[in-house]
Design an enzyme around this catalytic site. Structure first.
Site, mmCIF file in Angstrom:
data_model
loop_
_atom_site.group_PDB
_atom_site.id
_atom_site.type_symbol
_atom_site.label_atom_id
_atom_site.label_comp_id
_atom_site.label_asym_id
_atom_site.label_seq_id
_atom_site.Cartn_x
_atom_site.Cartn_y
_atom_site.Cartn_z
ATOM 1 N N LYS A 147 0.847 -1.195 0.000
ATOM 2 C CA LYS A 147 0.000 0.000 0.000
ATOM 3 C C LYS A 147 0.884 1.247 0.000
ATOM 4 O O LYS A 147 1.691 1.443 0.906
ATOM 5 C CB LYS A 147 -0.879 -0.037 1.263
ATOM 6 N N PRO B 199 -0.267 10.140 -0.166
ATOM 7 C CA PRO B 199 0.811 9.140 -0.296
ATOM 8 C C PRO B 199 1.537 8.904 1.021
ATOM 9 O O PRO B 199 1.574 9.774 1.877
ATOM 10 C CB PRO B 199 1.766 9.834 -1.277
ATOM 11 N N LEU C 94 -9.851 -1.683 20.353
ATOM 12 C CA LEU C 94 -11.173 -1.037 20.357
ATOM 13 C C LEU C 94 -11.648 -0.745 21.775
ATOM 14 O O LEU C 94 -12.466 0.155 21.978
ATOM 15 C CB LEU C 94 -12.179 -1.915 19.613
HETATM 16 C C1 LIG Z 1 -15.876 -0.636 10.161
HETATM 17 C C2 LIG Z 1 -14.474 -0.769 10.665
HETATM 18 C C3 LIG Z 1 -13.414 -0.787 9.766
HETATM 19 C C4 LIG Z 1 -12.103 -0.850 10.233
HETATM 20 N N1 LIG Z 1 -11.057 -0.800 9.356
HETATM 21 C C5 LIG Z 1 -9.787 -0.704 9.823
HETATM 22 C C6 LIG Z 1 -8.687 -0.571 8.958
HETATM 23 O O1 LIG Z 1 -8.816 -0.586 7.743
HETATM 24 N N2 LIG Z 1 -7.461 -0.439 9.507
HETATM 25 C C7 LIG Z 1 -7.268 -0.453 10.859
HETATM 26 O O2 LIG Z 1 -6.137 -0.270 11.324
HETATM 27 N N3 LIG Z 1 -8.279 -0.669 11.700
HETATM 28 C C8 LIG Z 1 -9.531 -0.771 11.215
HETATM 29 N N4 LIG Z 1 -10.559 -0.972 12.091
HETATM 30 C C9 LIG Z 1 -10.280 -1.209 13.492
HETATM 31 C C10 LIG Z 1 -9.805 -2.640 13.683
HETATM 32 O O3 LIG Z 1 -10.768 -3.542 13.193
HETATM 33 C C11 LIG Z 1 -9.551 -2.921 15.161
HETATM 34 O O4 LIG Z 1 -8.761 -1.907 15.700
HETATM 35 C C12 LIG Z 1 -8.820 -4.223 15.324
HETATM 36 O O5 LIG Z 1 -9.484 -5.239 14.672
HETATM 37 C C13 LIG Z 1 -8.664 -4.552 16.778
HETATM 38 O O6 LIG Z 1 -9.854 -4.993 17.330
HETATM 39 P P1 LIG Z 1 -9.772 -5.594 18.800
HETATM 40 O O7 LIG Z 1 -8.803 -6.706 18.796
HETATM 41 O O8 LIG Z 1 -9.565 -4.475 19.735
HETATM 42 O O9 LIG Z 1 -11.261 -6.113 19.043
HETATM 43 P P2 LIG Z 1 -12.021 -7.431 18.502
HETATM 44 O O10 LIG Z 1 -11.597 -7.828 17.143
HETATM 45 O O11 LIG Z 1 -13.466 -7.158 18.723
HETATM 46 O O12 LIG Z 1 -11.556 -8.563 19.489
HETATM 47 C C14 LIG Z 1 -12.065 -8.678 20.788
HETATM 48 C C15 LIG Z 1 -11.605 -9.988 21.396
HETATM 49 O O13 LIG Z 1 -12.038 -10.055 22.725
HETATM 50 C C16 LIG Z 1 -12.650 -11.316 22.957
HETATM 51 N N5 LIG Z 1 -13.620 -11.177 24.039
HETATM 52 C C17 LIG Z 1 -14.507 -10.197 24.244
HETATM 53 N N6 LIG Z 1 -15.248 -10.434 25.337
HETATM 54 C C18 LIG Z 1 -14.795 -11.612 25.847
HETATM 55 C C19 LIG Z 1 -15.151 -12.414 26.975
HETATM 56 N N7 LIG Z 1 -16.127 -12.077 27.798
HETATM 57 N N8 LIG Z 1 -14.453 -13.536 27.179
HETATM 58 C C20 LIG Z 1 -13.450 -13.919 26.354
HETATM 59 N N9 LIG Z 1 -13.087 -13.209 25.273
HETATM 60 C C21 LIG Z 1 -13.759 -12.084 25.029
HETATM 61 C C22 LIG Z 1 -13.265 -11.663 21.615
HETATM 62 O O14 LIG Z 1 -13.532 -13.036 21.514
HETATM 63 C C23 LIG Z 1 -12.164 -11.210 20.678
HETATM 64 O O15 LIG Z 1 -11.174 -12.208 20.599
HETATM 65 C C24 LIG Z 1 -11.876 -0.941 11.625
HETATM 66 C C25 LIG Z 1 -12.943 -1.000 12.523
HETATM 67 C C26 LIG Z 1 -14.233 -0.906 12.059
HETATM 68 C C27 LIG Z 1 -15.368 -0.954 13.036
#
Ligand SMILES: Cc1cc2nc3c(=O)[nH]c(=O)nc-3n(C[C@H](O)[C@H](O)[C@H](O)COP(=O)(O)OP(=O)(O)OC[C@H]3O[C@@H](n4cnc5c(N)ncnc54)[C@H](O)[C@@H]3O)c2cc1C
Length: 504
Positions: A77, A95, A332
């Site tokens: 990219k 860019p 998140l």
């Molecule tokens: C529409 C959209 C588009 C995006 N596009 C981009 C992008 O292009 N580039 C970028 O950098 N970021 C992007 N992001 C952000 C990116 O997806 C997240 O920052 C990244 O995936 C990290 O997510 P996470 O691991 O914090 O949460 P999640 O992927 O939600 O993971 C949460 C984890 O916690 C676990 N969990 C939760 N509760 C419990 C429980 N009670 N017991 C056990 N386990 C539990 C779940 O099982 C999971 O494993 C985007 C977000 C959105 C909403």
């Protein structure tokens, strides 16, 4: 006083990036790292586009780039193409790199800015190697010789986020991370100081630790539901609050950039991977229903859908405290802006880096948490300002959403940045933050926010010298980009093994 047990809650991109970073840092020590995740809950399932910073993260882990690209079906990219943002019909590329090369230590864009005021009609983009290479669908690694125009850029990846998490899982497990499958249903705290002491899963497994990293996604199970750290709602600035994502079959030439196309009540993304294209729409539900948004998304796809649409809900903002007591929120759970400039994975990375820098002992000094929180506040605020710039630097008046942004009161930090640029072409610089001056220039120029005056340092060149130097730079960029290999061919030679048919 040394901490010996860390528990990470969550196995999405944030959880496994954190696990990998900590496993690397504490390799060959007696640190016990446990990650608990629930397949039943799953992950958010999006997050495919990144910033160049991720290369430094992977390098620190000692990851082989070719192996990583094969495992995650990644493409290269060079930036993001923005369509229809300043006006409908406009397009520009932000860019990962510079415009031309500095002359007399003055950034090249200042020379273009002066020439523009004297009727040079060339686009600023014509002087940027990464932009012209991206437009031509070409890619190479940056040249190590800093005198060459081919050295003036960086690059990032577009990848399958679930494959990245899987890749890092095997990295982490190889380095001793213990993974526990299970849904956490019970959280114990110390009645005296409120610190979390253990997590219990539905099946009765108890995980004790001294430091907990909350990577549980939007729900923020530890940082918010348990410790009530609070959330600063930024929806008055970034009001888009829903998204729908859908993968499609690859179509057309494999371009080395992500596309973000503005719509009447949001914007649509397109991210080309080796094996498919990621698409989605981000929108403000005040001005468009979910059904209408799905319709807009699906009528603007260029390949066959490969799965049902994935509906997502969010509230932009950040935690009041990212680090509270013995819990640090990363991913998140720490906050979410929106994916317009692919900044979430970058913020995860900054969270991990700051945690490693300020890694606590079991006394958990308030000063460490304060420093961490202040740093992360800055990272989030600067990303927020940069995202907001895209919405407010516009002449669009074709929908209530665009009218809302054109009449908005800006955060002071952004207002000052725009004013300095508009009056004299100056970009206010700062120490922390993802985006360097050329990124700000890209968006401002790309969205028709142009300075009234120019930086007088460029007057060292006469008018004729200025014209000659600009033309020489334009030709150098064009020639270098023309000599660059096609993106798909480069990926193949790098061992990605993608079918070449139709990919250019
Ligand atoms: C529409 C959209 C588009 C995006 N596009 C981009 C992008 O292009 N580039 C970028 O950098 N970021 C992007 N992001 C952000 C990116 O997806 C997240 O920052 C990244 O995936 C990290 O997510 P996470 O691991 O914090 O949460 P999640 O992927 O939600 O993971 C949460 C984890 O916690 C676990 N969990 C939760 N509760 C419990 C429980 N009670 N017991 C056990 N386990 C539990 C779940 O099982 C999971 O494993 C985007 C977000 C959105 C909403």
């Amino acid at each position: 006083m040394k901490i010996n047990k860390i528990c990470i809650l969550g196995g999405g991109t944030a959880g496994w990036m954190t696990a990998a970073g900590l496993a690397r840092k504490f390799e060959n020590t007696d640190m016990e790292i446990t990650l608990v995740e629930s397949e039943q809950i799953g992950t958010v399932g999006v997050g495919e586009a990144t910033l160049p910073h991720i290369r430094f993260f992977n390098n620190t882990l000692g990851i082989d780039e070719a192996e990583f690209m094969r495992a995650t079906k990644a493409t290269f990219k060079l930036g993001i193409e923005f369509c229809d943002w300043g006006r409908v019909g406009d397009r520009y590329i932000h860019p990962f790199g510079d415009y031309g090369q500095a002359i007399n230590h003055v950034p090249f864009y200042h020379y273009w800015n002066k020439s523009r005021l004297y009727r040079n009609t060339s686009r600023l983009d014509d002087y940027s190697y990464p932009i012209i290479a991206a437009e031509m669908g070409r890619f190479r690694f940056p040249d190590k010789d800093h005198t060459k125009i081919e050295s003036t850029f960086g690059y990032a990846y577009q990848f399958d986020s679930s494959l990245y998490a899987r890749f890092l899982r095997s990295y982490g497990e190889d380095k001793g991370v213990t993974r526990i499958e299970g849904k956490v249903t019970d959280i114990q705290t110390d009645p005296e100081n409120g610190h979390i002491t253990s997590l219990r899963t539905e099946s009765g497994c108890v995980i004790n630790a001294e430091l907990f990293i909350d990577c549980s996604g939007f729900r923020g199970l530890l940082i918010e539901q348990t410790l009530k750290s609070g959330y600063e709602d930024w929806s008055k600035w970034l009001p888009c609050n829903r998204a729908i994502a859908i993968p499609t079959a690859s179509a057309g030439k494999l371009m080395p950039f992500t596309r973000a196309t503005a719509r009447k009540a949001g914007w649509q993304w397109r991210i080309p991977l080796q094996h498919r294209t990621g698409n989605g729409i981000v929108y403000w539900n005040e001005y468009i229903s979910d059904d209408e948004a799905r319709h807009v998304l699906t009528t603007h796809l260029d390949g066959e859908p490969l799965a049902d649409p994935n509906q997502l809900y969010f509230l932009t903002g950040k935690r009041n405290l990212f680090w509270n007591k013995n819990v640090v929120a990363i991913g998140l759970s720490a906050g979410f802006l929106e994916p317009l400039e692919s900044t979430s994975i970058y913020l995860i990375q900054e969270g991990i880096t700051a945690l490693l820098e300020l890694f606590p002992d079991n006394q958990f000094r308030a000063s460490d948490a304060s420093e961490y929180n202040a740093k992360m506040d800055l990272y989030f605020e600067r990303v927020r300002d940069f995202l907001l710039l895209h919405y407010v630097a516009t002449e669009r008046d074709d929908s209530p959403m665009w009218n809302y942004f054109r009449n908005m009161k800006l955060p002071l930090s952004l207002e000052e940045k725009i004013k300095a640029w508009q009056t004299r072409g100056h970009i206010i610089e700062y120490e922390f933050g993802a985006f360097l001056p050329p990124s700000w220039v890209a968006v401002m120029v790309g969205q028709r926010l142009l300075p009234l005056r120019y930086d007088r340092r460029v007057d060292l060149l006469s008018q004729d010298e200025l014209t000659a130097q600009l033309e020489a730079m334009r030709l150098e960029v064009l020639s270098a980009a023309t000599d660059t290999t096609g993106h798909a061919a480069f990926l193949q030679s790098f061992g990605a093994a993608i079918p070449m048919d139709g990919k250019g």
